[in-house]
Design an enzyme around this catalytic site. Structure first.
Site, PDB file in Angstrom:
ATOM      1  N   GLY A   1       0.822  -1.213   0.000  1.00 62.21           N
ATOM      2  CA  GLY A   1       0.000   0.000   0.000  1.00 62.21           C
ATOM      3  C   GLY A   1       0.846   1.248   0.000  1.00 62.21           C
ATOM      4  O   GLY A   1       2.054   1.189  -0.259  1.00 62.21           O
ATOM      5  N   ASN A   2       0.234   2.367   0.273  1.00 60.63           N
ATOM      6  CA  ASN A   2       0.961   3.633   0.327  1.00 60.63           C
ATOM      7  C   ASN A   2       0.362   4.510   1.423  1.00 60.63           C
ATOM      8  O   ASN A   2      -0.616   4.131   2.054  1.00 60.63           O
ATOM      9  CB  ASN A   2       0.939   4.330  -1.032  1.00 60.63           C
ATOM     10  CG  ASN A   2      -0.473   4.625  -1.479  1.00 60.63           C
ATOM     11  OD1 ASN A   2      -1.152   5.429  -0.871  1.00 60.63           O
ATOM     12  ND2 ASN A   2      -0.925   3.939  -2.532  1.00 60.63           N
ATOM     13  N   ARG A   3       0.957   5.683   1.621  1.00 60.58           N
ATOM     14  CA  ARG A   3       0.612   6.486   2.795  1.00 60.58           C
ATOM     15  C   ARG A   3      -0.494   7.514   2.539  1.00 60.58           C
ATOM     16  O   ARG A   3      -0.728   8.372   3.372  1.00 60.58           O
ATOM     17  CB  ARG A   3       1.870   7.186   3.304  1.00 60.58           C
ATOM     18  CG  ARG A   3       2.920   6.203   3.790  1.00 60.58           C
ATOM     19  CD  ARG A   3       4.195   6.915   4.206  1.00 60.58           C
ATOM     20  NE  ARG A   3       3.958   7.883   5.247  1.00 60.58           N
ATOM     21  CZ  ARG A   3       4.683   8.983   5.422  1.00 60.58           C
ATOM     22  NH1 ARG A   3       5.689   9.234   4.615  1.00 60.58           N
ATOM     23  NH2 ARG A   3       4.404   9.822   6.394  1.00 60.58           N
ATOM     24  N   SER A   4      -1.166   7.403   1.413  1.00 55.06           N
ATOM     25  CA  SER A   4      -2.199   8.409   1.142  1.00 55.06           C
ATOM     26  C   SER A   4      -3.396   8.244   2.091  1.00 55.06           C
ATOM     27  O   SER A   4      -3.910   7.143   2.271  1.00 55.06           O
ATOM     28  CB  SER A   4      -2.669   8.274  -0.309  1.00 55.06           C
ATOM     29  OG  SER A   4      -3.704   9.186  -0.536  1.00 55.06           O
TER      30      SER A   4
END
Ligand code: CTP
Length: 431
Positions: free
Chosen positions: A236-239
């Site tokens: 995933g990512n940090r958005s």
């Protein structure tokens, strides 16, 4: 419309001894919750120090016409302002404003702005009463520029009379009264209704909310996609989705019919918009292609995983079976924005986002312009991110470039305020 809870306020400071009192004006506006940017003349900075103004405003102080040329700062500051307060305004500054002179950053900022402007004059009585100043004040009033003060009282030196700058709390109150709905800080300067203000544009509290996107169907993606590795893990990512949700809310408030493609939002999905939950980049691609057909404006604010695991384990991956190192094979995901742009109708507007770990704004613009070219969208919203910058926070600072690479918007402040400004690119006339 402009978020009255957190305005982008430009405080212009010109060179008079009363410049020290401008610190109180900046402080009052900050305490009232607004994003304050100081534009000081060189003379002002001889009376009050840049570090003081930066510490109090919590933003860098602008003074040089030739700084930030790549971002077209000489007009960008004025374009992004919701309100301009000039305190103190010297006789010289009033004269320059009346004739539209633009030989310093304050002059260009005022000329480039459509925001309400209020000035707090400060000068000796003879200068205030001089026919030239009287004529300049009349000209400025006739153009809708508001005045607060000057008061009568002790001036610098032994003289006294009209010409003393109004007190900071009165200036803050009078300035905020120009914007319907803007709050003053509780118990802070500005809580007092302040003196009457002449020629105050937009001071009508009954003005309607801007409804300039009525009838527009807007599709916006927000959040970050997750690519499963096994039933319990994902890439995933940090958005957080905050900026995309702020766009959905701002568009809804301006009358648009909004569909939000939500990929793991860390904030609640807003009411009054259609929400479609998605998990992976492929699901987002499918939903985007489907809803794009009925949309007039498409904004890809979601952080999309560029790659996904080549295969998804059906049971939990076990260390015993894997060993000390693990190699993941990833395959590329479709580029959703590029394909939406390539397949768009002639009347659709497609806007992308690019969060880059660029070292400075020049690099951000270079990388952004290349990306815009590659993606083929109409606008790209650029911001700088890093370990501690950009994600999950409530503020943002963006530059919007259009096809051809022109900077069409620079905005900073709360994600709500930035969202509103981004939507302004859809209505270049500001209608
Ligand atoms: N985007 C997309 N599909 C992808 C990747 C990105 O639609 N597979 C969109 C994002 O929603 C964003 C824009 O493209 O609006 C830019 O995303 P970014 O990750 O910065 O671009 P990439 O093409 O992934 O380029 P980079 O190599 O810099 O990661």
């Amino acid at each position: 419309m402009t978020n009255p809870e957190r305005l982008t306020v430009v405080v212009g400071i010109s060179g008079g001894i009363a410049a020290y009192k401008a610190v109180g004006v900046v402080r009052g506006l900050v305490l009232a919750g607004h994003d304050v940017h100081v534009v000081a003349t060189d003379a002002a900075l001889r009376f009050v120090g840049r570090p003081t103004l930066e510490a109090i405003s919590r933003n860098i102080v602008h003074s040089d016409l030739y700084e930030g040329v790549a971002q077209v700062r000489h007009v960008a500051i004025g374009q992004s302002a919701d309100l301009i307060v000039i305190a103190p305004a010297t006789a010289n500054t009033l004269a320059k404003l009346a004739t539209g002179l633009a030989d310093d950053l304050l002059g260009t900022t005022v000329l480039a702005s459509t925001a309400p402007v209020i000035v707090a004059p400060a000068m000796h009585t003879e200068m205030w009463q001089n026919a030239a100043t009287v004529a300049n004040v009349a000209t400025l009033r006739s153009r809708g520029i508001a005045f607060v003060g000057p008061e009568s009282g002790q001036l610098t030196g032994s003289d006294s009379g009209p010409g003393r700058m109004a007190e900071p709390d009165a200036i803050v109150a009078a300035a905020l009264a120009l914007v319907p709905g803007a709050p003053a800080a509780e118990g802070a300067p500005g809580a007092d209704p302040g003196p009457a203000v002449d020629g105050a544009p937009g001071a009508d509290p009954d003005l309607p909310t801007r409804h300039d996107l009525a009838g527009v169907r807007l599709l916006v993606s927000a959040g970050g996609t997750r690519e499963p590795l096994d039933p319990v893990r994902f890439l995933g990512n940090r958005s957080s989705g905050k900026q995309g949700v702020a766009l959905a809310v701002a568009a809804r408030d301006r009358g648009a019919e909004v569909t939000l493609l939500a990929a793991h939002l860390e904030v609640p999905a807003p009411e009054g918009v259609d929400v479609v939950q998605v998990e992976t980049a492929k699901q987002l691609a499918q939903a985007a292609a489907e809803y794009a057909q009925d949309s007039d404006v498409i904004i890809m604010a979601a952080a999309v995983a560029d790659y996904r695991p080549a295969s998804i384990a059906q049971t939990k991956l076990k260390k015993d079976a894997i060993g000390d190192t693990m190699t993941l094979e990833l395959v590329k995901n479709p580029d959703i924005l590029a394909s939406l742009a390539a397949n768009r109708r002639a009347d659709q507007v497609v806007i992308g986002f690019a969060a880059e770990t660029a070292g400075d704004t020049a690099e951000l613009l270079r990388v952004g312009r290349e990306k815009l070219e590659r993606k083929g969208c109409d606008f790209l919203v650029l911001n700088r991110v890093g370990w501690l910058r950009g994600f999950a926070v409530d503020d943002n600072a963006v530059v919007v470039v259009s096809r051809g690479g022109d900077i069409v918007m620079e905005a900073s402040g709360s994600k709500a305020a930035v969202a509103d400004r981004i939507l302004d690119v859809l209505r270049p006339s500001g209608s």
